[in-house]
Structure formats: structure tokens, C-alpha cells
Scaffold this active site. Structure first.
Site, mmCIF file in Angstrom:
data_model
loop_
_atom_site.group_PDB
_atom_site.id
_atom_site.type_symbol
_atom_site.label_atom_id
_atom_site.label_comp_id
_atom_site.label_asym_id
_atom_site.label_seq_id
_atom_site.Cartn_x
_atom_site.Cartn_y
_atom_site.Cartn_z
ATOM 1 N N ASP A 100 7.222 4.215 -5.579
ATOM 2 C CA ASP A 100 6.374 3.032 -6.296
ATOM 3 C C ASP A 100 5.817 3.400 -7.519
ATOM 4 O OD1 ASP A 100 5.138 0.446 -6.163
ATOM 5 O OD2 ASP A 100 5.064 0.531 -4.044
ATOM 6 N N ASP A 202 5.439 -1.857 -9.585
ATOM 7 C CA ASP A 202 4.434 -2.728 -9.153
ATOM 8 C C ASP A 202 3.949 -3.779 -10.270
ATOM 9 O OD1 ASP A 202 2.317 -3.563 -7.080
ATOM 10 O OD2 ASP A 202 0.990 -3.070 -8.835
ATOM 11 N N GLU A 265 8.786 -5.705 -9.320
ATOM 12 C CA GLU A 265 8.163 -6.837 -8.747
ATOM 13 C C GLU A 265 7.443 -7.883 -9.618
ATOM 14 O OE1 GLU A 265 4.154 -7.544 -5.633
ATOM 15 O OE2 GLU A 265 4.207 -6.290 -7.342
ATOM 16 N N HIS A 327 4.536 -5.193 2.615
ATOM 17 C CA HIS A 327 3.430 -4.878 3.216
ATOM 18 C C HIS A 327 2.324 -5.819 2.647
ATOM 19 C CE1 HIS A 327 3.948 -3.645 -0.879
ATOM 20 N NE2 HIS A 327 2.588 -3.438 -0.997
ATOM 21 N N ASP A 328 2.844 -6.994 1.806
ATOM 22 C CA ASP A 328 2.025 -8.098 1.268
ATOM 23 C C ASP A 328 2.065 -9.274 2.063
ATOM 24 O OD1 ASP A 328 0.914 -6.231 -0.604
ATOM 25 O OD2 ASP A 328 2.465 -6.697 -2.218
HETATM 26 C C1 NOJ Z 1 1.483 -5.439 -5.666
HETATM 27 C C2 NOJ Z 1 1.332 -4.688 -4.298
HETATM 28 O O1 NOJ Z 1 2.594 -4.821 -3.537
HETATM 29 C C3 NOJ Z 1 0.094 -4.988 -3.670
HETATM 30 O O2 NOJ Z 1 -0.078 -4.107 -2.325
HETATM 31 C C4 NOJ Z 1 -0.984 -4.661 -4.581
HETATM 32 O O3 NOJ Z 1 -2.135 -4.898 -4.001
HETATM 33 C C5 NOJ Z 1 -0.972 -5.192 -5.894
HETATM 34 N N1 NOJ Z 1 0.681 -5.249 -6.266
HETATM 35 C C6 NOJ Z 1 -1.869 -4.607 -6.784
HETATM 36 O O4 NOJ Z 1 -1.348 -3.204 -7.172
#
Ligand code: NOJ
Ligand code: MG
Length: 531
Positions: A100, A202, A265, A327-328
Site C-alpha cells: 500500500d 491510497d 484508489e 477494510h473501509d
Molecule cells: C483510504 C484508506 O483505505 C483508509 O483506510 C484511510 O483511512 C484513508 N484512505 C486515508 O489514508
């Protein structure tokens, strides 16, 4: 098999959340040696690559997405030697390793930020985004942090505000500064040289902001039950034209190493999203993450439309991809229930495009209640009551029925799924009707039938709760039919074909009756009609 498709087009990515995969040193937190110990599980699933959420030194204010050293390993996870061992073990199993990369912001504890905030004259001042106060002393504009509150933090020592799209402990880096850019390219080289096969990048669409820092427009659709972030539209704080050149530079570097992958992302509507592929001459990321299965309702007609629209939006050189858990995001089984989570697994693993499969979804882990005193997620803590907590998707992997589910020898950092004594890897491994067995069968079928990975896809006109499509390569034709409803239904068959062998059903005893039972997903061979 033809070899015109690179591994990341054919392959399946498995996301590991390192804090929650396997603890090896009894601190209740997963770590790199733990992941190494559990690689047999990953290999037996039949995926092709592992993406690890951040493993770098970090104060963990945002659980690793606040990086204090881009070229090290957090001591709770291990060290560089442990990383090298893991990387070698992954490769020895024929798997790839994706890290990541967090370019939009660092931790406020990163030495670069310490330098930057030390004085207005420090050569690294401009590596972050500093602005004077508005005439009334308030923040320079109305930008809102994704985690709530102003995106600007006042620094009394140097008398300016700095920008943070997330926590104030995650200051945004300034990608308009050539020195910062060069330093970050060196970070990518550092890990490529160590053998990693790619990066998930990210919040890639965030990395450049409008130079004039104008106010963002208010969002007319905002209501108080939504996050504070959504009060404004992030028009000027994200998705700026200059970011595409940087994305193309990342790609050029990755291509110089050969056979690597970049996954960006990016949350944007189709037309803006597709631009992150770049052009054939100057490509950008290989896979701009496609989150539409997460963001839209679980409804056959909605899915039919979004799949068609997404396919139509891709540039000719753009390879699709699909994500259903992370994970989000809330767990898929919590969203749609276990029976439909099986249907969802069939969808994810048979759509045209690279799937990313999230750890624990192979067990259909559902809702995990997090007692208030155990909430860790900063997004949830800062905006309680909205039901946006991410901890419930980050709970430890339940491996077996031993204490703490074989994850650790002590109470883990987050609670286990309440049904862990029965919903765990060992129990599902023994049960041919389990979700785990289904996922393994699906991945094996995907490998055996090229049509399912790289074949063309044609959506069929199903009715009501039925979604159906054909996958085809050469003379191999497969029909995928999904019943998103809870009553039996018929499914469409292409006019020039008839049904052959049923290759897979989510129901143990499927009869060849040309129907879908309630909550059933089927994969069937198609035969050309004989005249
Ligand atoms: C996306 C990540 O997947 C998330 O977990 C994170 O809090 C934010 N970006 C900030 O880096
Ligand atoms: Mg540990």
C-alpha cells in the site's frame, strides 16, 4: 492458455489487513511472521496476489495510513528482514505481493513534516501545504476533512494553517514540489528493488489540489444524517488535471521494472474515473479501483445497469476490476445476508475484470458488534452515531476453535466475530457446503475455464431479481445466473445455445431443471444449438 493477458488481468487479488490476519508474538495484533505462517490458507484459496494494507512505521492514528517512514516496517509488524522473508515465501508459492503506497499524506511524525513545520524557511516547508489564515483568522477555505471538521489545522509556532484531507495527524503532501516528488519516486524504487510486484495507491485522486484553493461548492443533497465531508462537493480539493501526469510517472516507473501492477484508489463517476487509465501512449494506473458493487444497492436491475455503464465507460485499453469488500466498507455478508453473500462471491469472481477479495469474506463473516469502549476507528470516534465505523470489517481472522480463534494467545485488539467458535477456517475447511469451500471451488473453476477470467462478457436480459451473463472465449461458453431474490426464478439462455453441464451452484443439490432456487447462483456450460 494464450499469454496475451498479464497476470494482473487473469489474477485475483486477496486483501490482507495485517493487524488482523495472524498474531505471532502474543501482542494481540497481527504481524508479518503471522502472515507468513498462514500463507497455506491463501495459496489453498487459489488467489494470485496478496495486497497488504500499510505495514510501515506509524503512530497508527489511522492504523497505518499515517506513515512516519515510507521505507521501513512498523516494529509491531516486524522488520525489514521479516518483510524479505515474507516476500520470498509469497513468491515461492507462485503468488505476488502488492504493498500500500500512501502518497497524499504522511504522519505528522514523519521527519519531513517535522522539518516542514520547524520554520517557514526550512527547505522542506513546501513539501506540505501551508497557507495564511483568512482575513478573519479562520481557515483559508471551507474544505472539510474526510473524517469531519475543517481540513486545515493552525500551527501557532509558524503562524500558518496546514492542509489535512484526513486527520490533523495526516498532513497532506505537496505534489507540486519537485523535491517531494523525487523523494516519493525513490520510495517506489526502494520497494520495487526489494521485489514487490506492485502497489495499491491510497486516495490517488486526492494528491493534487487546485492551486488557487477556492472554496468547494456546497452539496445541495446533503442531509444531517450524512457525514460532514459530504456537506461540500470536493471539486477543487480532488481530481485535478495535474494529478494525471503524476499517475503516468508512477506507471512509467512501474513499467521500467516490468510485470508490476498499480491499483489506484479512486472514487469518481465513470467518466472521470476512466481517465485514470491514461492513454495507450501515456498510460496511468493499470487498475483504477472500481467500488460500484460496494456503493450501490444489492438489486439485479441496478447491478445490470451499473455493469453495462461501467463496461461502456472503459477506454479500449482499460481492463476492468471489481471490489465488493475492504477494510473501509461494511462486510458483504452483513449487508446482504449469508445466502446472498454466496451469490455475491459468484458475481465478484465471474464478472469480467480483476476481482479484489477481502480477507474474512471467504468465511462470510457478517455483522460484528463493537462495544463502545472498544471502538478504535478514528472516523467513527469523530463522528459517532452515523453507523460508519470501520472496525467491524477489521476484526481478527478466526482460524479455529482454540482460544482467541487461533489468531492470538491474548485478547485481540478488536473483538472476534461472535460466531467464531463455528465460523472459522478449520470448521469451514471440513464442510463441503461452507462458504470457504464455495470460494475455493469458484477460484478453481476460474482457473480451469479461461472464459471466466479473460473471456468476453455479454449481459443477458433477466427479469426481476435475476442477473445473468455469458462469458465466452473461443468456443468455450459459460452462463452465470444469479438469483438475488428469495423465490425460485427462471433465467435467460442465449437464443443460439442450450444448457450443458452445471459447473457450480451455491446450493449443494442443484437439479438440472433450468431454474434458479431462491438465493441461488449457477455457472453452467453452454452448448451451441445443433440444427
Ligand atoms: C483510504 C484508506 O483505505 C483508509 O483506510 C484511510 O483511512 C484513508 N484512505 C486515508 O489514508
Ligand atoms: Mg503481533
Amino acid at each position: 492458455m494464450s499469454d496475451t493477458h498479464p497476470w494482473w488481468e487473469r489474477g485475483v487479488v486477496y486483501q490482507i489487513y495485517p493487524r488482523s490476519f495472524q498474531d505471532s508474538d502474543g501482542d494481540g495484533i497481527g504481524d508479518l511472521p503471522g502472515i507468513e505462517r498462514r500463507l497455506d490458507h491463501v495459496a489453498a484459496l487459489g488467489v494470485d496476489a496478496i495486497w497488504l494494507s500499510p505495514i510501515f512505521p506509524s503512530p497508527m492514528k489511522d492504523f497505518g495510513y499515517d506513515v512516519a517512514d515510507y521505507c521501513g516496517i512498523a516494529p509491531i509488524f516486524g522488520d525489514l528482514a521479516a518483510f524479505d522473508r515474507l516476500c520470498a515465501a509469497v513468491h515461492a508459492r507462485g503468488l505476488r505481493l502488492i504493498l500500500d503506497f500512501v502518497p497524499n499524506h504522511s504522519s505528522d511524525q514523519h521527519p519531513w513534516f517535522q522539518d516542514s513545520r520547524s520554520s517557514r524557511d526550512h527547505p522542506r516547508r513546501d513539501w506540505y501545504i501551508w497557507r495564511d489564515a483568512a482575513p478573519d483568522g479562520g481557515p483559508p477555505n471551507n474544505w472539510i476533512s474526510d473524517f469531519g471538521g475543517s481540513a486545515w489545522e493552525w500551527d501557532a509556532a509558524t503562524g500558518q494553517y496546514y492542509l489535512h484531507a484526513f486527520l490533523k495527524e495526516q498532513p497532506d503532501l505537496n505534489w507540486r514540489n519537485p523535491g517531494l516528488r523525487a523523494a516519493m519516486m525513490d520510495v517506489l524504487r526502494f520497494w520495487f528493488d526489494r521485489g514487490v510486484d506492485g502497489f495499491r495507491i491510497d486516495v490517488l485522486w486526492h494528491i493534487v489540489k487546485d492551486e488557487g484553493f477556492p472554496d468547494n461548492p456546497l452539496n445541495p443533497a446533503w442531509t444531517p444524517d450524512r457525514t460532514e465531508r459530504d456537506r461540500v462537493l470536493q471539486l477543487h480539493s480532488t481530481d485535478q488535471p495535474e494529478a494525471h501526469a503524476i499517475s503516468a510517472d508512477f506507471r512509467a516507473l512501474a513499467d521500467a521494472y516490468g510485470d508490476r501492477v498499480l491499483i489506484g484508489e479512486i472514487f469518481l463517476p465513470n467518466d472521470r474515473h476512466a481517465r485514470w487509465y491514461g492513454t495507450l501512449e501515456r498510460p496511468q494506473v493499470h487498475l483504477p479501483f472500481n467500488f460500484q458493487l460496494i456503493e450501490n444497492g444489492w438489486d439485479a436491475r441496478i447491478l445490470h445497469r451499473l455493469i453495462a455503464d461501467y463496461q461502456a465507460s472503459l477506454p479500449p485499453h482499460g481492463w476492468p476490476n471489481w471490489v465488493i469488500g475492504s477494510h473501509d466498507a461494511p462486510r458483504i455478508a452483513a449487508r446482504v445476508g449469508e445466502a446472498q453473500a454466496r451469490v455475491a462471491a459468484v458475481l465478484l469472481l465471474t464478472l469480467r475484470g480483476t476481482p479484489t477479495f477481502y480477507q474474512g469474506d471467504e468465511l462470510a463473516i457478517g455483522e460484528v458488534p463493537i462495544p463502545p469502549d472498544r471502538v478504535c476507528d478514528p472516523q467513527d470516534l469523530r463522528q459517532p452515531g452515523l453507523g460508519i465505523g470501520r472496525d467491524r470489517s477489521r476484526t481478527p481472522m478466526p482460524w479455529d476453535a482454540s482460544p482467541y480463534a487461533g489468531f492470538s494467545t491474548v485478547e485481540p485488539w478488536l473483538p472476534l466475530n461472535p460466531d467464531w467458535p463455528t465460523r472459522n477456517v478449520a470448521a469451514q475447511d471440513r464442510d463441503p457446503a461452507s462458504m470457504l469451500s464455495l470460494v475455493r471451488r469458484l477460484l478453481a473453476l476460474r482457473r480451469a475455464h479461461e472464459a471466466l477470467s479473460v473471456g468476453a462478457m455479454t449481459l443477458l436480459d433477466g427479469d426481476g431479481d435475476v442477473l445473468a451473463y455469458e462469458r465466452r472465449v473461443g468456443s468455450e461458453r459459460l452462463l452465470v445466473a444469479l438469483n438475488l431474490g428469495s423465490v425460485a426464478a427462471t433465467f435467460p439462455v442465449p437464443a443460439d445455445a442450450e444448457l450443458g453441464e452445471v459447473l457450480l451452484s451455491t446450493h449443494p443439490a442443484h437439479g438440472a431443471d433450468g431454474k434458479l432456487a431462491a438465493d441461488e447462483a449457477l455457472i453452467v456450460l453452454l452448448k451451441g444449438k445443433h440444427r
